[in-house]
Scaffold this active site. Structure first.
Site, mmCIF file in Angstrom:
data_model
loop_
_atom_site.group_PDB
_atom_site.id
_atom_site.type_symbol
_atom_site.label_atom_id
_atom_site.label_comp_id
_atom_site.label_asym_id
_atom_site.label_seq_id
_atom_site.Cartn_x
_atom_site.Cartn_y
_atom_site.Cartn_z
ATOM 1 N N MET A 1 -12.310 4.212 4.035
ATOM 2 C CA MET A 1 -11.355 4.792 4.986
ATOM 3 C C MET A 1 -11.931 4.623 6.391
ATOM 4 O O MET A 1 -13.048 5.068 6.666
ATOM 5 C CB MET A 1 -11.139 6.283 4.699
ATOM 6 C CG MET A 1 -10.340 6.589 3.447
ATOM 7 S SD MET A 1 -8.691 5.846 3.385
ATOM 8 C CE MET A 1 -7.917 6.506 4.873
ATOM 9 N N HIS B 1 0.845 -1.193 0.000
ATOM 10 C CA HIS B 1 0.000 0.000 0.000
ATOM 11 C C HIS B 1 0.880 1.242 0.000
ATOM 12 O O HIS B 1 1.688 1.454 0.916
ATOM 13 C CB HIS B 1 -0.909 -0.021 1.228
ATOM 14 C CG HIS B 1 -1.971 1.016 1.221
ATOM 15 N ND1 HIS B 1 -3.124 0.902 0.475
ATOM 16 C CD2 HIS B 1 -2.068 2.207 1.869
ATOM 17 C CE1 HIS B 1 -3.892 1.966 0.670
ATOM 18 N NE2 HIS B 1 -3.268 2.774 1.517
ATOM 19 N N GLY C 1 -6.076 2.410 11.135
ATOM 20 C CA GLY C 1 -6.331 1.913 12.485
ATOM 21 C C GLY C 1 -6.670 0.435 12.571
ATOM 22 O O GLY C 1 -7.262 -0.006 13.553
ATOM 23 N N MET D 1 0.168 11.518 -0.917
ATOM 24 C CA MET D 1 -0.521 12.696 -0.355
ATOM 25 C C MET D 1 0.072 13.962 -0.951
ATOM 26 O O MET D 1 1.289 14.065 -1.111
ATOM 27 C CB MET D 1 -0.344 12.711 1.163
ATOM 28 C CG MET D 1 -0.795 11.429 1.844
ATOM 29 S SD MET D 1 -0.726 11.587 3.632
ATOM 30 C CE MET D 1 -1.119 9.902 4.140
ATOM 31 N N ASP E 1 -8.837 0.815 5.484
ATOM 32 C CA ASP E 1 -7.554 1.495 5.649
ATOM 33 C C ASP E 1 -7.621 2.483 6.799
ATOM 34 O O ASP E 1 -8.396 3.439 6.765
ATOM 35 C CB ASP E 1 -7.235 2.214 4.326
ATOM 36 C CG ASP E 1 -5.908 2.947 4.349
ATOM 37 O OD1 ASP E 1 -5.130 2.765 5.303
ATOM 38 O OD2 ASP E 1 -5.648 3.710 3.397
ATOM 39 N N HIS F 1 -2.739 4.473 -3.336
ATOM 40 C CA HIS F 1 -3.881 5.207 -2.770
ATOM 41 C C HIS F 1 -3.612 6.693 -2.944
ATOM 42 O O HIS F 1 -2.796 7.273 -2.226
ATOM 43 C CB HIS F 1 -4.005 4.802 -1.286
ATOM 44 C CG HIS F 1 -5.057 5.533 -0.532
ATOM 45 N ND1 HIS F 1 -5.128 5.525 0.855
ATOM 46 C CD2 HIS F 1 -6.105 6.292 -0.950
ATOM 47 C CE1 HIS F 1 -6.159 6.250 1.244
ATOM 48 N NE2 HIS F 1 -6.761 6.732 0.176
ATOM 49 N N SER G 1 0.914 0.942 10.876
ATOM 50 C CA SER G 1 1.559 0.815 12.188
ATOM 51 C C SER G 1 1.535 -0.609 12.714
ATOM 52 O O SER G 1 2.524 -1.069 13.305
ATOM 53 C CB SER G 1 0.839 1.703 13.204
ATOM 54 O OG SER G 1 0.614 2.977 12.671
HETATM 55 C C1 DX5 Z 1 -3.968 7.253 6.068
HETATM 56 C C2 DX5 Z 1 -3.425 6.261 5.086
HETATM 57 C C3 DX5 Z 1 -3.262 4.902 5.632
HETATM 58 C C4 DX5 Z 1 -2.279 4.763 6.756
HETATM 59 C C5 DX5 Z 1 -2.724 3.632 7.620
HETATM 60 O O1 DX5 Z 1 -4.283 8.417 5.387
HETATM 61 O O2 DX5 Z 1 -4.278 6.158 3.962
HETATM 62 O O3 DX5 Z 1 -2.941 3.991 4.592
HETATM 63 O O4 DX5 Z 1 -0.989 4.499 6.306
HETATM 64 O O5 DX5 Z 1 -1.892 3.585 8.707
HETATM 65 P P1 DX5 Z 1 -2.306 2.837 10.056
HETATM 66 O O6 DX5 Z 1 -2.487 1.397 9.719
HETATM 67 O O7 DX5 Z 1 -1.119 3.110 10.931
HETATM 68 O O8 DX5 Z 1 -3.565 3.491 10.540
HETATM 69 ZN ZN ZN Z 2 -3.924 4.502 2.503
#
Ligand code: DX5
Ligand code: ZN
Length: 218
Positions: free
Chosen positions: A137, A33, A175, A37, A173, A66, A196
């Site tokens: 999300m 993934h 948490g 951004m 995606d 993404h 994480s």
């Molecule tokens: C957040 C991202 C996620 C993020 C997820 O904007 O799109 O892909 O990396 O990270 P965790 O699994 O730590 O929430």
């Molecule tokens: Zn993502």
């Protein structure tokens, strides 16, 4: 259920990206993934096509890009060329979503649409024939390490019902951990992003294995 794991390199050490990718590839991850951004759609800036291209040379993983960017149309060709396999755009950012999705597919790539937590699944109703994956999300996009928003469980279940028997993956995606994985997959998600929970784990290799096995409680 066949769960696919897509570790998010956002949580990895960007100074050692190639090693981070190799780690999850060797551990048995399905996808990689890649969180893109732009500092506009979300308040953070990450990586662009040159980094995707650099990683492409040393990994056979399916690159799951993404795009958390405004005006995604302007960048789709560049990500496709750089080696993306799945290109996911945000419904909130694509003004002519159906056209964008057709374009992604015309490049031979899989097309995904992501929905921010507050966006209704109805945004997908009339493009179901144009997508390979829907991304729910489960946090507000922009940062790793946030907490799962509980209301998203019902959203996944509602989406699953709307998709019915169409061949569309449901990705979640944000948490996602080994502890809440079970409730998410039982609601209908089959492609799991974990940042994480993989890269910040004491043993990331073992974390990948446990995710693939369905989490801690199954
Ligand atoms: C957040 C991202 C996620 C993020 C997820 O904007 O799109 O892909 O990396 O990270 P965790 O699994 O730590 O929430
Ligand atoms: Zn993502």
């Amino acid at each position: 259920m066949n769960i696919k794991l897509s570790p998010s390199i956002l949580a990895s050490d960007y100074g050692a990206l190639r090693d981070s990718v190799r780690l999850v590839e060797e551990a048995g991850a399905d996808y990689l993934h890649i969180d893109v951004m732009d500092g506009r759609f979300v308040p953070n800036i990450t990586i662009g096509p040159p980094v995707v291209r650099a990683l492409r040379g040393s990994s056979k993983l399916i690159f799951d890009c993404h795009l958390m960017i405004e005006e995604p149309d302007s960048m789709i060709d560049a990500f496709a060329k750089a080696g993306a396999d799945i290109i996911t755009v945000h419904a909130e950012a694509a003004r002519h979503l159906q056209r964008t999705l057709s374009h992604i597919r015309s490049l031979g790539k899989k097309a995904g649409v992501a929905l921010c937590p507050a966006t209704d699944i109805s945004a997908l109703r009339y493009v179901l024939d144009d997508i390979d994956m829907a991304l729910v999300m489960t946090v507000n996009p922009g940062f790793g390490g946030q907490s799962f928003i509980p209301a998203m469980r019902q959203k996944v279940a509602d989406l699953k019902e709307m998709i019915a028997d169409r061949p569309i993956d449901i990705q979640v995606d944000g948490g996602i951990t080994l502890d809440n994985l079970g409730e998410i997959t039982s609601a209908g998600a089959n492609v799991i992003v974990a940042g994480s929970a993989v890269y910040k784990a004491d043993d990331p290799h073992e974390a990948v294995r446990l995710f693939k096995a369905g989490g801690r409680h199954e």
